[in-house]
Design a protein around this motif. Structure first.
Motif, PDB file in Angstrom:
ATOM      1  N   UNK A 207       0.830  -1.207   0.000  1.00  0.00           N
ATOM      2  CA  UNK A 207       0.000   0.000   0.000  1.00  0.00           C
ATOM      3  C   UNK A 207       0.864   1.257   0.000  1.00  0.00           C
ATOM      4  N   UNK A 208       1.976   1.215   0.733  1.00  0.00           N
ATOM      5  CA  UNK A 208       2.900   2.357   0.743  1.00  0.00           C
ATOM      6  C   UNK A 208       3.485   2.578  -0.650  1.00  0.00           C
ATOM      7  N   UNK A 209       3.894   1.499  -1.300  1.00  0.00           N
ATOM      8  CA  UNK A 209       4.441   1.604  -2.660  1.00  0.00           C
ATOM      9  C   UNK A 209       3.390   2.143  -3.635  1.00  0.00           C
ATOM     10  N   UNK A 210       2.145   1.692  -3.468  1.00  0.00           N
ATOM     11  CA  UNK A 210       1.057   2.191  -4.318  1.00  0.00           C
ATOM     12  C   UNK A 210       0.844   3.683  -4.106  1.00  0.00           C
ATOM     13  N   UNK A 211       0.880   4.108  -2.818  1.00  0.00           N
ATOM     14  CA  UNK A 211       0.668   5.521  -2.496  1.00  0.00           C
ATOM     15  C   UNK A 211       1.764   6.396  -3.097  1.00  0.00           C
ATOM     16  N   UNK A 212       3.013   5.938  -3.055  1.00  0.00           N
ATOM     17  CA  UNK A 212       4.130   6.701  -3.617  1.00  0.00           C
ATOM     18  C   UNK A 212       4.009   6.827  -5.138  1.00  0.00           C
ATOM     19  N   UNK A 213       3.659   5.727  -5.778  1.00  0.00           N
ATOM     20  CA  UNK A 213       3.491   5.737  -7.229  1.00  0.00           C
ATOM     21  C   UNK A 213       2.334   6.646  -7.641  1.00  0.00           C
ATOM     22  N   UNK A 214       1.253   6.584  -6.865  1.00  0.00           N
ATOM     23  CA  UNK A 214       0.105   7.434  -7.163  1.00  0.00           C
ATOM     24  C   UNK A 214       0.441   8.906  -6.956  1.00  0.00           C
ATOM     25  N   UNK A 251      -9.236   0.225  -0.682  1.00  0.00           N
ATOM     26  CA  UNK A 251      -9.743  -1.151  -0.579  1.00  0.00           C
ATOM     27  C   UNK A 251      -8.665  -2.092  -0.050  1.00  0.00           C
ATOM     28  N   UNK A 252      -7.433  -1.951  -0.552  1.00  0.00           N
ATOM     29  CA  UNK A 252      -6.317  -2.798  -0.099  1.00  0.00           C
ATOM     30  C   UNK A 252      -5.980  -2.541   1.364  1.00  0.00           C
ATOM     31  N   UNK A 253      -6.056  -1.261   1.771  1.00  0.00           N
ATOM     32  CA  UNK A 253      -5.775  -0.925   3.170  1.00  0.00           C
ATOM     33  C   UNK A 253      -6.837  -1.537   4.077  1.00  0.00           C
ATOM     34  N   UNK A 254      -8.081  -1.477   3.633  1.00  0.00           N
ATOM     35  CA  UNK A 254      -9.176  -2.054   4.412  1.00  0.00           C
ATOM     36  C   UNK A 254      -9.001  -3.564   4.563  1.00  0.00           C
ATOM     37  N   UNK A 255      -8.508  -4.203   3.520  1.00  0.00           N
ATOM     38  CA  UNK A 255      -8.258  -5.638   3.579  1.00  0.00           C
ATOM     39  C   UNK A 255      -7.172  -5.951   4.611  1.00  0.00           C
ATOM     40  N   UNK A 284      -2.618   0.483  17.017  1.00  0.00           N
ATOM     41  CA  UNK A 284      -2.602   0.065  15.613  1.00  0.00           C
ATOM     42  C   UNK A 284      -3.992   0.169  15.000  1.00  0.00           C
ATOM     43  N   UNK A 285      -4.991  -0.227  15.774  1.00  0.00           N
ATOM     44  CA  UNK A 285      -6.365  -0.150  15.272  1.00  0.00           C
ATOM     45  C   UNK A 285      -6.776   1.303  15.034  1.00  0.00           C
ATOM     46  N   UNK A 286      -6.359   2.197  15.932  1.00  0.00           N
ATOM     47  CA  UNK A 286      -6.653   3.623  15.762  1.00  0.00           C
ATOM     48  C   UNK A 286      -5.999   4.182  14.503  1.00  0.00           C
ATOM     49  N   UNK A 287      -4.759   3.746  14.231  1.00  0.00           N
ATOM     50  CA  UNK A 287      -4.068   4.192  13.020  1.00  0.00           C
ATOM     51  C   UNK A 287      -4.796   3.708  11.772  1.00  0.00           C
ATOM     52  N   UNK A 288      -5.237   2.460  11.802  1.00  0.00           N
ATOM     53  CA  UNK A 288      -6.002   1.921  10.667  1.00  0.00           C
ATOM     54  C   UNK A 288      -7.287   2.723  10.452  1.00  0.00           C
ATOM     55  N   UNK A 289      -7.950   3.084  11.562  1.00  0.00           N
ATOM     56  CA  UNK A 289      -9.187   3.864  11.459  1.00  0.00           C
ATOM     57  C   UNK A 289      -8.922   5.243  10.860  1.00  0.00           C
ATOM     58  N   UNK A 290      -7.776   5.842  11.200  1.00  0.00           N
ATOM     59  CA  UNK A 290      -7.422   7.154  10.648  1.00  0.00           C
ATOM     60  C   UNK A 290      -7.141   7.062   9.150  1.00  0.00           C
ATOM     61  N   UNK A 291      -6.491   5.963   8.761  1.00  0.00           N
ATOM     62  CA  UNK A 291      -6.199   5.780   7.334  1.00  0.00           C
ATOM     63  C   UNK A 291      -7.499   5.657   6.549  1.00  0.00           C
ATOM     64  N   UNK A 292      -8.446   4.891   7.115  1.00  0.00           N
ATOM     65  CA  UNK A 292      -9.735   4.687   6.448  1.00  0.00           C
ATOM     66  C   UNK A 292     -10.666   5.864   6.744  1.00  0.00           C
ATOM     67  N   UNK A 293     -10.221   7.064   6.412  1.00  0.00           N
ATOM     68  CA  UNK A 293     -10.962   8.286   6.728  1.00  0.00           C
ATOM     69  C   UNK A 293     -12.224   8.393   5.852  1.00  0.00           C
ATOM     70  N   UNK A 294     -13.361   8.643   6.505  1.00  0.00           N
ATOM     71  CA  UNK A 294     -14.631   8.738   5.771  1.00  0.00           C
ATOM     72  C   UNK A 294     -14.683   9.979   4.879  1.00  0.00           C
ATOM     73  N   UNK A 333       0.495   5.369   6.710  1.00  0.00           N
ATOM     74  CA  UNK A 333       0.874   3.985   6.410  1.00  0.00           C
ATOM     75  C   UNK A 333       2.261   3.672   6.953  1.00  0.00           C
ATOM     76  N   UNK A 334       3.187   4.623   6.840  1.00  0.00           N
ATOM     77  CA  UNK A 334       4.540   4.425   7.387  1.00  0.00           C
ATOM     78  C   UNK A 334       4.484   4.220   8.901  1.00  0.00           C
ATOM     79  N   UNK A 335       3.702   5.080   9.574  1.00  0.00           N
ATOM     80  CA  UNK A 335       3.574   4.957  11.033  1.00  0.00           C
ATOM     81  C   UNK A 335       2.936   3.619  11.417  1.00  0.00           C
ATOM     82  N   UNK A 336       1.929   3.231  10.662  1.00  0.00           N
ATOM     83  CA  UNK A 336       1.239   1.963  10.935  1.00  0.00           C
ATOM     84  C   UNK A 336       2.179   0.779  10.759  1.00  0.00           C
ATOM     85  N   UNK A 337       2.953   0.789   9.691  1.00  0.00           N
ATOM     86  CA  UNK A 337       3.892  -0.305   9.435  1.00  0.00           C
ATOM     87  C   UNK A 337       4.958  -0.369  10.521  1.00  0.00           C
ATOM     88  N   UNK A 338       5.446   0.779  10.957  1.00  0.00           N
ATOM     89  CA  UNK A 338       6.486   0.815  11.990  1.00  0.00           C
ATOM     90  C   UNK A 338       5.946   0.244  13.307  1.00  0.00           C
TER      91      UNK A 338
END
Length: 346
Positions: A207-214, A251-255, A284-294, A333-338
């Motif tokens: 997902x990080x690689x996808x975000x950088x490319x995008x 979608x990939x992040x949600x998965x 970690x769950x809070x970070x995931x929730x922040x990434x999946x921002x409505x 995503x970087x923070x979540x992975x770390x």
């Protein structure tokens, strides 16, 4: 119970002859005979009549067909919770020709000595509601094995049993096939945990690689729009492709989020609570929730709706917002992975 009433003429004696025995009936009145008997199986019989002048040797053969009370039967379908291996759902159907008296769920914890954990054999039964007045009924049953304090490597045998309402011979029962729940051993838990963690980590990195490319594509498109007076059909198509990629990234992040939640839930089922590790899981769950921002989801949906009528000024504004959102997404995503790597080590 079967009862015969014979109306006769000029008859003194009447004999009923069955396969294995015969009965001389007594007259109940003038020219009248009767007889009653219980039958547990089908029989063949003949009727012979006589008087003082004549004895009937010939007779028509008759049959009494007794329909036996059949054994009850049923079908059961089992489903397991996607988040927990210890939550089982059952949906079934019971059938009987005359009705039921009870339906029971039985389980037995088998004696094991795996992973240095010794467990004793024990069993228990639970009544399952079923309508006894019907000849066919459906039922559902939920079984939470977390209440049983299952040890790693534990095996539990379980099955359903239904009884009919046979009032003659007594209720007859039918059982489903015996099913067995195998709790993973400590080694299997460890291997499964490592496998799942590597999958989540790989998904986050992807997902990080996808975000950088995008981000590179958005930057290039933003500069291109600045240099143009009007948007072409190709420009709108390119922006649409970037919106699609952004949604695919979400979608990939949600998965990855769901895989992580499922992994954490399954780990907790067989491991003692670790407060430090639990705190990290919540972070970690809070970070995931922040990434999946409505808000980001809504913005992408709105951009997609206005795509056909998108002008240069709107495109500039939306692309600039996408740049900011995507940059924030990359950092999160970087923070979540770390944090995930730290938790994996722990």
């Amino acid at each position: 119970k079967v009862t015969w009433l014979f109306n006769t003429r000029a008859t003194r004696n009447l004999n009923l002859s069955f396969n294995d025995t015969s009965f001389n009936l007594k007259a109940t009145a003038e020219n009248a005979f009767s007889y009653s008997s219980y039958f547990m199986s089908s029989k063949t019989y003949a009727v012979h009549v006589a008087n003082e002048f004549l004895k009937s040797e010939d007779s028509i053969l008759y049959n009494i067909n007794v329909v036996p009370d059949l054994y009850p039967g049923f079908q059961v379908k089992e489903e397991r919770d996607s988040m927990s291996t210890q939550r089982l759902y059952f949906k079934g159907e019971v059938k009987d020709d005359y009705g039921f008296s009870r339906l029971i769920f039985n389980y037995k914890k088998l004696k094991t000595e795996n992973d240095s954990v010794k467990t004793e054999e024990q069993s228990e039964s639970f009544a399952v509601p079923v309508n006894a007045a019907l000849t066919q009924d459906q039922f559902v049953y939920f079984w939470d094995l977390a209440t049983l304090d299952i040890a790693p490597g534990q095996q539990i045998e379980y099955y359903f049993e239904v009884w009919d309402n046979d009032g003659v011979r007594g209720p007859k029962s039918t059982r489903t096939q015996r099913m067995v729940f195998h709790a993973p051993s400590k080694k299997e838990l460890s291997e499964n945990n490592d496998r799942n963690n590597e999958k989540v980590k790989a998904d986050l990195q992807q997902s990080i690689d996808q975000a950088k490319e995008l981000q590179k594509e958005i930057d290039a498109m933003y500069k291109k729009v600045l240099e143009k007076k009007n948007l072409t059909w190709e420009d709108k198509k390119k922006i649409q492709e970037m919106v699609d990629k952004q949604q695919e990234l979400q979608k990939n992040i949600n998965q990855a989020k769901q895989e992580n939640a499922r992994n954490m839930e399954q780990q907790k089922e067989y491991q003692k609570e670790n407060q430090s590790l639990q705190d990290k899981q919540e972070q970690l769950q809070e970070l995931f929730d922040q990434i999946m921002d409505e808000n980001l989801k809504k913005q992408l949906e709105e951009l997609q709706k206005m795509m056909d009528n998108l002008n240069k000024e709107q495109a500039q504004k939306e692309l600039e917002q996408m740049k900011l959102n995507n940059k924030d997404l990359e950092k999160q995503l970087d923070r979540t992975l770390e944090l995930f790597k730290q938790m994996q080590v722990q």
